[in-house]
Design a protein around this motif. Structure first.
Motif, PDB file in Angstrom:
ATOM      1  N   UNK A 191       0.811  -1.216   0.000  1.00 46.53           N
ATOM      2  CA  UNK A 191       0.000   0.000   0.000  1.00 46.53           C
ATOM      3  C   UNK A 191       0.845   1.267   0.000  1.00 46.53           C
ATOM      4  N   UNK A 192       2.169   1.115   0.079  1.00 43.77           N
ATOM      5  CA  UNK A 192       3.050   2.282   0.017  1.00 43.77           C
ATOM      6  C   UNK A 192       3.293   2.578  -1.450  1.00 43.77           C
ATOM      7  N   UNK A 193       3.028   3.819  -1.890  1.00 39.43           N
ATOM      8  CA  UNK A 193       3.243   4.106  -3.306  1.00 39.43           C
ATOM      9  C   UNK A 193       4.522   4.902  -3.552  1.00 39.43           C
ATOM     10  N   UNK A 194       4.993   5.679  -2.573  1.00 35.65           N
ATOM     11  CA  UNK A 194       6.234   6.433  -2.756  1.00 35.65           C
ATOM     12  C   UNK A 194       6.715   6.928  -1.398  1.00 35.65           C
ATOM     13  N   UNK A 226       3.870   7.843   1.272  1.00 39.25           N
ATOM     14  CA  UNK A 226       2.505   7.997   0.777  1.00 39.25           C
ATOM     15  C   UNK A 226       1.836   6.628   0.732  1.00 39.25           C
ATOM     16  N   UNK A 258      11.666   7.497  -3.726  1.00 40.52           N
ATOM     17  CA  UNK A 258      11.451   6.091  -4.048  1.00 40.52           C
ATOM     18  C   UNK A 258       9.989   5.881  -4.390  1.00 40.52           C
ATOM     19  N   UNK A 261       6.892   3.132  -5.855  1.00 42.63           N
ATOM     20  CA  UNK A 261       6.457   1.787  -6.206  1.00 42.63           C
ATOM     21  C   UNK A 261       6.211   1.743  -7.719  1.00 42.63           C
TER      22      UNK A 261
END
Lengths: 258, 216, 210
Positions: free
Chosen positions: A38-41, A83, C151, C153
């Motif tokens: 669920x971590x996008x950045x 995020x 960083x 995803x």
């Protein structure tokens, strides 16, 4: 033309929403539990470790009591801003103050370790106890309602401070005549609203604005013990979960709106 | 009775004694008070014959009657909801997009082919909707679902609007529809594909278009 | 002239000029419009051949006319990007429309595709004008500076612009027992000066379908 807002580590909010679908968590040497993927950045130095990692033994003893979900969760620690988002569903944070809240397992994204996570007695739901912040996703914004209230099971996100819900069956449906007749003739069908969760007492019920469930997260099975809902002989389905009445097709029925 | 929009995906309606409303089956999210939900065995207002007519016409979206005394919340499938208030005019809407509507509104079906001729029949084929579109007429509110929210485009005389049939949600006003094709579009998407056609709406009114080509 | 009608519909006012848009994304128009299929990304036969080889799928059409044309695609949120002699790198599936005057092409972006399932090649949009990119949920625009690398995803990445270097990182945080990965093991690290667009959703995650 609307110019998009550009964020950097200074302008990103701390433990607040960036937009309706994105939440920013600030870590200052602290830890958060979050659901995998669920971590996008993120900016900064943040480590993500499976909670099976031995170093977390003490943390997990106090804050994570759901062995069935162990493989779905990670611990984020370090310093920086990250995020969180979940398939473009609405996300929001909630503060608990010495309280308890029960939430559908698939809706919970992340929580602070000051909260303890336990499995609810209602299958598929998790209970958070204590003081702290957690982040939950919902299909459409969460709507807060007070009991007495009857809720379509698929629209239920969770509930706080009130007793666990019970099943409610529509009277006409209980008579069985309508359901049976319709299943034979195919005329009319059922309204799809014969069964609700009924909430009574004082507290708050959290609803999401849709009947389309977010894909169910694996919640595992409860121990096979007498007295545990869903854990009885036959792998559950008989006592704990909804009995399937004649004329009711369950999920299929709802999917096709019959 | 009017719908109160709680958010983009949920509406609330107050049901009182003697009032009635119709909603798509399974669209109730929660309710308070003494409210009953009865499947429409008779298929709307037109009786059994009309229902079979609807089946044939492909407009067999199952409805239920909502009656009683209380508060009901509606939503469905995570779709955006648009509330359209009718003041005596007629709304044309694909039946499967109807979430809920006032019981006082007069239901009917519009044979799209009657306006569009042979081309109208093509339209039915390509939207997969049959040749019939549901009409609602009178004074009251209608809650319509759309994938990704709708944009309302005004139709004024001399300024027709062309709509991708897959993105068409509903229209109201004094509007005629026909099929048209834009220069080059047919070559682009390949012959025989319905995508080459647009619904041309002209007259005076408004059309609701969703931000997607997906059917519900 | 690009403007947003709501957050999911792009309205383009045309006065005889042209706009390039994803094939089939027109939902409505008024006035007179002509549609033309473009081979490849609009850079002619050579571009098309390159595309075939690189596997970057992009079918665009050219819309020309007088009036307003409305575009939308699968209820995606639309984000407008202004380019000033600049290059935008965007996943082909996330590009909705560009000004007719902007050049589109493909560029090799490194090893990112390994995890995201996207090609190793990304669509580039170059020149001065406007472009509209799509995201699943409204995108967040993040600035990268030399002090603040970012960083991301791979599943949430949609586009970037500016002078950025990207590195595909794998296994940096891959500490595990009992075969449990952390779920965030594959990331793209951006360094340099520029903007990165991320969407609040992941096309696919390493752990499979969520």
């Amino acid at each position: 033309m609307s110019t998009p807002v550009v964020f950097d580590p200074m302008t990103l909010p701390s433990d607040d929403n960036v937009n309706a679908y994105t939440f920013c968590v600030e870590l200052k040497g602290s830890q958060w539990f979050l659901q995998k993927g669920k971590m996008i950045a993120y900016y900064g130095q943040i480590d993500f470790n499976g909670i099976g990692h031995g170093r977390f033994e003490r943390l997990i003893r106090t804050s994570f009591h759901s062995p069935l979900h162990a493989s779905d969760w990670v611990v984020a620690e370090g310093s920086g801003k990250m995020l969180l988002a979940d398939r473009a569903f609405d996300v929001n944070s909630f503060d608990l103050e010495d309280g308890n809240l029960t939430i559908r397992a698939g809706n919970l994204l992340a929580y602070q370790p000051t909260l303890a996570l336990k499995q609810s007695i209602v299958p598929g739901f998790l209970t958070l106890i204590g003081t702290g912040k957690f982040v939950a996703a919902s299909n459409g914004p969460v709507v807060f309602m007070e009991p007495p209230l009857r809720v379509d099971p698929q629209a239920l996100v969770g509930w706080a401070d009130c007793p666990s819900p019970c099943h409610h069956y529509d009277h006409g449906y209980m008579k069985g005549v309508m359901g049976g007749l319709r299943s034979l003739t195919g005329i009319g069908g059922t309204s799809g609203e014969e069964h609700q969760f009924e909430f009574v007492g004082a507290g708050t019920v959290l609803l999401q604005s849709t009947e389309l469930l977010m894909p169910e997260q694996a919640t595992g099975a409860v121990p096979h013990e007498p007295g545990v809902p869903g854990g009885g002989p036959g792998g559950g389905g008989q006592h704990g979960s909804t009995p399937r009445m004649p004329g009711q097709l369950g999920d299929l029925q709802r999917r096709f709106g019959l | 009775m009017p719908f109160r929009e709680i958010n983009a995906k949920m509406v609330e309606a107050v049901v009182g004694p003697g009032q009635k409303m119709y909603s798509q089956r399974g669209a109730m999210l929660a309710y308070r008070g003494d409210v009953s939900f009865t499947p429409n065995v008779q298929g709307g207002q037109g009786g059994l014959g009309s229902m079979i007519g609807r089946r044939l016409a492909g407009e067999a979206t199952p409805l239920m009657t909502v009656e009683g005394n209380g508060l009901v919340m509606f939503g469905h499938g995570g779709h955006h909801i648009q509330v359209i208030n009718l003041a005596g005019d007629t709304l044309c809407v694909e039946a499967d997009r109807l979430l809920a509507f006032d019981g006082t509104l007069q239901q009917g079906t519009l044979f799209m082919g009657s306006q569009g001729g042979v081309m109208g029949m093509v339209r039915g084929q390509m939207t997969g909707q049959g040749l019939f579109t549901t009409t609602l007429k009178g004074h009251g509110a209608v809650a319509v679902m759309a994938h990704g929210g709708v944009v309302e485009l005004p139709i004024t005389p001399g300024r027709p609007v062309h709509v991708d049939p897959q993105a068409y949600v509903a229209h109201h006003g004094d509007v005629t529809n026909k099929l048209s094709t834009a220069l080059g579009l047919r070559d682009m998407v390949g012959r025989g594909s319905g995508e080459a056609f647009q619904l041309e709406l002209s007259g005076n009114g408004a059309v609701y278009v969703q931000a997607s080509e997906e059917k519900l | 002239m690009f403007r947003l009608q709501g957050s999911k519909t792009l309205a383009v006012d045309l006065t005889g000029d042209a706009v390039k848009a994803k094939n089939g994304s027109m939902v409505a128009y008024d006035g007179q419009m002509a549609f033309k299929k473009m081979s490849g990304g609009g850079e002619g036969l050579r571009g098309m051949v390159t595309r075939r080889l690189t596997g970057e799928q992009m079918v665009m059409m050219e819309v020309k006319g007088q009036g307003t044309c409305y575009f939308a695609d699968r209820a995606s949120e639309i984000n407008l990007v202004s380019l000033h002699s600049d290059t935008l790198y965007v996943e082909a599936s996330n590009l909705l429309a560009t000004d007719g005057g902007l050049r589109t092409g493909t560029s090799f972006t490194g090893l990112r595709g390994g995890a995201s399932g996207n090609g190793l090649f990304t669509t580039t949009v170059e020149g001065t004008g406007q472009a509209a990119i799509m995201s699943d949920g409204s995108a967040v625009v993040l600035r990268v500076t030399p002090q603040y690398p970012l960083n991301v995803d791979p599943g949430a990445y949609i586009a970037h612009q500016g002078r950025l270097q990207q590195h595909f990182q794998s296994g940096v945080n891959f500490r595990t027992i009992m075969g449990e990965g952390s779920g965030e093991s594959f990331q793209i690290r951006f360094e340099g000066d520029g903007l990165v667009y991320v969407q609040p959703s992941e096309r696919n995650t390493v752990g499979g379908d969520v």
